[in-house]
Design a protein around this motif. Structure first.
Motif, PDB file in Angstrom:
ATOM      1  N   ASP A  87      -3.599  12.420  -5.459  1.00 18.89           N
ATOM      2  CA  ASP A  87      -3.406  12.767  -4.032  1.00 18.89           C
ATOM      3  C   ASP A  87      -4.348  12.006  -3.109  1.00 18.89           C
ATOM      4  N   ARG A  88      -4.726  10.792  -3.503  1.00 17.81           N
ATOM      5  CA  ARG A  88      -5.662  10.031  -2.666  1.00 17.81           C
ATOM      6  C   ARG A  88      -5.057   9.625  -1.336  1.00 17.81           C
ATOM      7  N   TYR A  89      -3.739   9.630  -1.255  1.00 14.70           N
ATOM      8  CA  TYR A  89      -3.084   9.254  -0.003  1.00 14.70           C
ATOM      9  C   TYR A  89      -3.477  10.171   1.144  1.00 14.70           C
ATOM     10  N   ARG A  90      -4.044  11.323   0.832  1.00 18.49           N
ATOM     11  CA  ARG A  90      -4.403  12.279   1.896  1.00 18.49           C
ATOM     12  C   ARG A  90      -5.496  11.750   2.821  1.00 18.49           C
ATOM     13  N   VAL A  91      -6.241  10.741   2.386  1.00 27.22           N
ATOM     14  CA  VAL A  91      -7.260  10.161   3.280  1.00 27.22           C
ATOM     15  C   VAL A  91      -6.628   9.175   4.244  1.00 27.22           C
ATOM     16  N   ALA A 118       3.021 -26.124   4.610  1.00 30.61           N
ATOM     17  CA  ALA A 118       2.207 -25.239   3.774  1.00 30.61           C
ATOM     18  C   ALA A 118       1.467 -24.207   4.628  1.00 30.61           C
ATOM     19  N   ALA A 119       0.957 -24.657   5.776  1.00 30.27           N
ATOM     20  CA  ALA A 119       0.250 -23.745   6.677  1.00 30.27           C
ATOM     21  C   ALA A 119       1.214 -22.730   7.269  1.00 30.27           C
ATOM     22  N   LYS A 120       2.395 -23.188   7.651  1.00 29.33           N
ATOM     23  CA  LYS A 120       3.405 -22.273   8.201  1.00 29.33           C
ATOM     24  C   LYS A 120       3.794 -21.215   7.171  1.00 29.33           C
ATOM     25  N   ALA A 121       3.939 -21.643   5.922  1.00 28.43           N
ATOM     26  CA  ALA A 121       4.362 -20.719   4.871  1.00 28.43           C
ATOM     27  C   ALA A 121       3.357 -19.586   4.679  1.00 28.43           C
ATOM     28  N   LYS A 122       2.067 -19.876   4.883  1.00 29.71           N
ATOM     29  CA  LYS A 122       1.048 -18.834   4.742  1.00 29.71           C
ATOM     30  C   LYS A 122       1.238 -17.716   5.766  1.00 29.71           C
ATOM     31  N   ASN A 123       1.779 -18.067   6.917  1.00 26.96           N
ATOM     32  CA  ASN A 123       1.955 -17.075   7.970  1.00 26.96           C
ATOM     33  C   ASN A 123       3.243 -16.267   7.818  1.00 26.96           C
ATOM     34  N   ARG A 124       4.177 -16.755   7.022  1.00 30.17           N
ATOM     35  CA  ARG A 124       5.388 -15.987   6.732  1.00 30.17           C
ATOM     36  C   ARG A 124       5.065 -15.031   5.585  1.00 30.17           C
ATOM     37  N   ARG A 125       4.698 -13.823   5.940  1.00 35.17           N
ATOM     38  CA  ARG A 125       4.156 -12.913   4.945  1.00 35.17           C
ATOM     39  C   ARG A 125       4.453 -11.460   5.342  1.00 35.17           C
ATOM     40  N   ILE A 126       4.130 -10.545   4.423  1.00 39.13           N
ATOM     41  CA  ILE A 126       4.136  -9.117   4.707  1.00 39.13           C
ATOM     42  C   ILE A 126       2.728  -8.596   4.460  1.00 39.13           C
ATOM     43  N   ASP A 127       2.175  -7.891   5.433  1.00 39.03           N
ATOM     44  CA  ASP A 127       0.882  -7.225   5.266  1.00 39.03           C
ATOM     45  C   ASP A 127       1.102  -5.728   5.124  1.00 39.03           C
ATOM     46  N   LEU A 128       0.378  -5.128   4.214  1.00 37.20           N
ATOM     47  CA  LEU A 128       0.336  -3.668   4.114  1.00 37.20           C
ATOM     48  C   LEU A 128      -1.012  -3.227   4.677  1.00 37.20           C
ATOM     49  N   ARG A 129      -0.975  -2.588   5.845  1.00 41.17           N
ATOM     50  CA  ARG A 129      -2.209  -2.179   6.523  1.00 41.17           C
ATOM     51  C   ARG A 129      -2.431  -0.687   6.294  1.00 41.17           C
ATOM     52  N   PHE A 130      -3.522  -0.348   5.595  1.00 41.65           N
ATOM     53  CA  PHE A 130      -3.845   1.033   5.261  1.00 41.65           C
ATOM     54  C   PHE A 130      -4.859   1.577   6.277  1.00 41.65           C
ATOM     55  N   THR A 131      -4.456   2.561   7.055  1.00 41.45           N
ATOM     56  CA  THR A 131      -5.371   3.152   8.036  1.00 41.45           C
ATOM     57  C   THR A 131      -5.786   4.535   7.557  1.00 41.45           C
ATOM     58  N   VAL A 132      -7.065   4.857   7.730  1.00 46.04           N
ATOM     59  CA  VAL A 132      -7.571   6.151   7.273  1.00 46.04           C
ATOM     60  C   VAL A 132      -7.561   7.159   8.418  1.00 46.04           C
ATOM     61  N   VAL A 133      -7.585   8.424   8.055  1.00 47.00           N
ATOM     62  CA  VAL A 133      -7.661   9.491   9.056  1.00 47.00           C
ATOM     63  C   VAL A 133      -9.043   9.450   9.701  1.00 47.00           C
ATOM     64  N   ARG A 134      -9.078   9.447  11.016  1.00 46.26           N
ATOM     65  CA  ARG A 134     -10.351   9.392  11.738  1.00 46.26           C
ATOM     66  C   ARG A 134     -10.472  10.584  12.688  1.00 46.26           C
ATOM     67  N   PRO A 135     -11.706  10.886  13.148  1.00 40.98           N
ATOM     68  CA  PRO A 135     -11.866  11.976  14.110  1.00 40.98           C
ATOM     69  C   PRO A 135     -11.037  11.725  15.361  1.00 40.98           C
ATOM     70  N   GLU A 139      -1.320  13.898   6.951  1.00 40.76           N
ATOM     71  CA  GLU A 139      -1.745  15.281   7.204  1.00 40.76           C
ATOM     72  C   GLU A 139      -0.913  15.924   8.298  1.00 40.76           C
ATOM     73  N   ALA A 140      -0.383  15.100   9.204  1.00 39.47           N
ATOM     74  CA  ALA A 140       0.456  15.620  10.288  1.00 39.47           C
ATOM     75  C   ALA A 140       1.876  15.907   9.813  1.00 39.47           C
ATOM     76  N   GLY A 141       2.160  15.618   8.542  1.00 43.79           N
ATOM     77  CA  GLY A 141       3.480  15.880   8.007  1.00 43.79           C
ATOM     78  C   GLY A 141       4.485  14.778   8.241  1.00 43.79           C
ATOM     79  N   GLU A 142       4.030  13.639   8.752  1.00 41.26           N
ATOM     80  CA  GLU A 142       4.926  12.519   9.036  1.00 41.26           C
ATOM     81  C   GLU A 142       4.970  11.570   7.836  1.00 41.26           C
ATOM     82  N   PRO A 143       6.058  10.801   7.695  1.00 42.09           N
ATOM     83  CA  PRO A 143       6.113   9.827   6.600  1.00 42.09           C
ATOM     84  C   PRO A 143       4.901   8.910   6.625  1.00 42.09           C
ATOM     85  N   LEU A 144       4.314   8.662   5.460  1.00 44.28           N
ATOM     86  CA  LEU A 144       3.099   7.860   5.397  1.00 44.28           C
ATOM     87  C   LEU A 144       3.373   6.396   5.713  1.00 44.28           C
TER      88      LEU A 144
END
Length: 239
Positions: free
Chosen positions: A120-124, A202-219, A177-182
């Motif tokens: 259940d680490r996704y809870r953070v 080659a440089a252009k190809a580096k920018n064609r990408r998918i990033d997974l951005r993990f944000t934590v629960v903050r105050p 925690e708000a009950g919304e899809p993660l």
């Protein structure tokens, strides 16, 4: 003489009482400061602990994928996992994941689901953004949405592959925690290049990408307001 002595004693008593009152005020003020600092420290410690858990999750995802021959990158803040176009096959102007890369995409989704759901680490976490990106070549298709639309469709394409894969159930079940899809998807077009100099393919190809951005629960603002209200109450300044 007796009268002067009485006045002196009376004055001394008043001074002593005032000093005692001031000392008591100082003690209360110190207690207020210490309690406020303790509350802020607790909030900071919670965020730091969440960031450590997040870093551990991204490291585990990267290591497990590497063990399977899939190499992804984790940024220096341990908050973004980047999937290069070489793994998904995004040609310039394309948002469809190449059929030869579909199994790789499915494997990434499965590993992400397993690691994030473990213990259940996704809870953070507050949100995991599936972010699409393009190079700086302008594209006018996709109903006029250009690179913004292209990058968003790239993120959507990956999510749709994951929805059909073995980790789909786990990914869809994860909630904040708000009950919304993660998980959510977004597109940034060419606005966040990892390779600013795009003079080569080659440089252009580096920018064609998918990033997974993990944000934590903050105050939240309400959390901070509660600390301030608590301080005001201790100071006796509440209405």
């Amino acid at each position: 003489m007796s009268a002067l002595l009485f006045v002196f004693v009376l004055t001394l008593m008043v001074v002593v009482i005032r000093l005692q009152d001031q000392q008591q005020d100082l003690v209360q003020t110190q207690q207020t400061v210490e309690e406020q600092e303790a509350m802020f420290t607790a909030q900071i410690d919670t965020v730091r602990a969440s960031e450590l858990v997040r870093a551990q999750m991204l490291a585990e995802i990267q290591e497990e994928l590497a063990r399977r021959g899939i190499r992804v990158e984790v940024d220096e803040t341990s908050s973004v996992l980047s999937i290069p176009t070489s793994l998904l096959g995004f040609d310039s102007g394309s948002y469809e994941i190449a059929s030869a890369r579909r199994q790789t995409a499915l494997t990434i989704g499965q590993v992400v689901a397993d690691v994030v759901a473990k213990d259940d680490r996704y809870r953070v976490l507050d949100t995991v953004f599936v972010e699409g990106h393009t190079d700086n070549t302008p594209h006018t298709g996709l109903d006029g949405t250009g690179n913004w639309g292209l990058s968003t469709f790239r993120a959507i394409s990956l999510w749709r592959v994951w929805e059909s894969g073995p980790g789909a159930k786990e990914l869809k079940a994860l909630r904040s925690e708000a009950g919304e899809p993660l998980f959510s998807v977004s597109g940034y077009g060419e606005t966040r290049p990892v390779e600013p100099d795009q003079s080569t393919e080659a440089a252009k190809a580096k920018n064609r990408r998918i990033d997974l951005r993990f944000t934590v629960v903050r105050p939240t603002a309400d959390d901070l307001a509660e600390i301030i209200e608590h301080e005001a109450g201790l100071d006796g300044t509440e209405d």
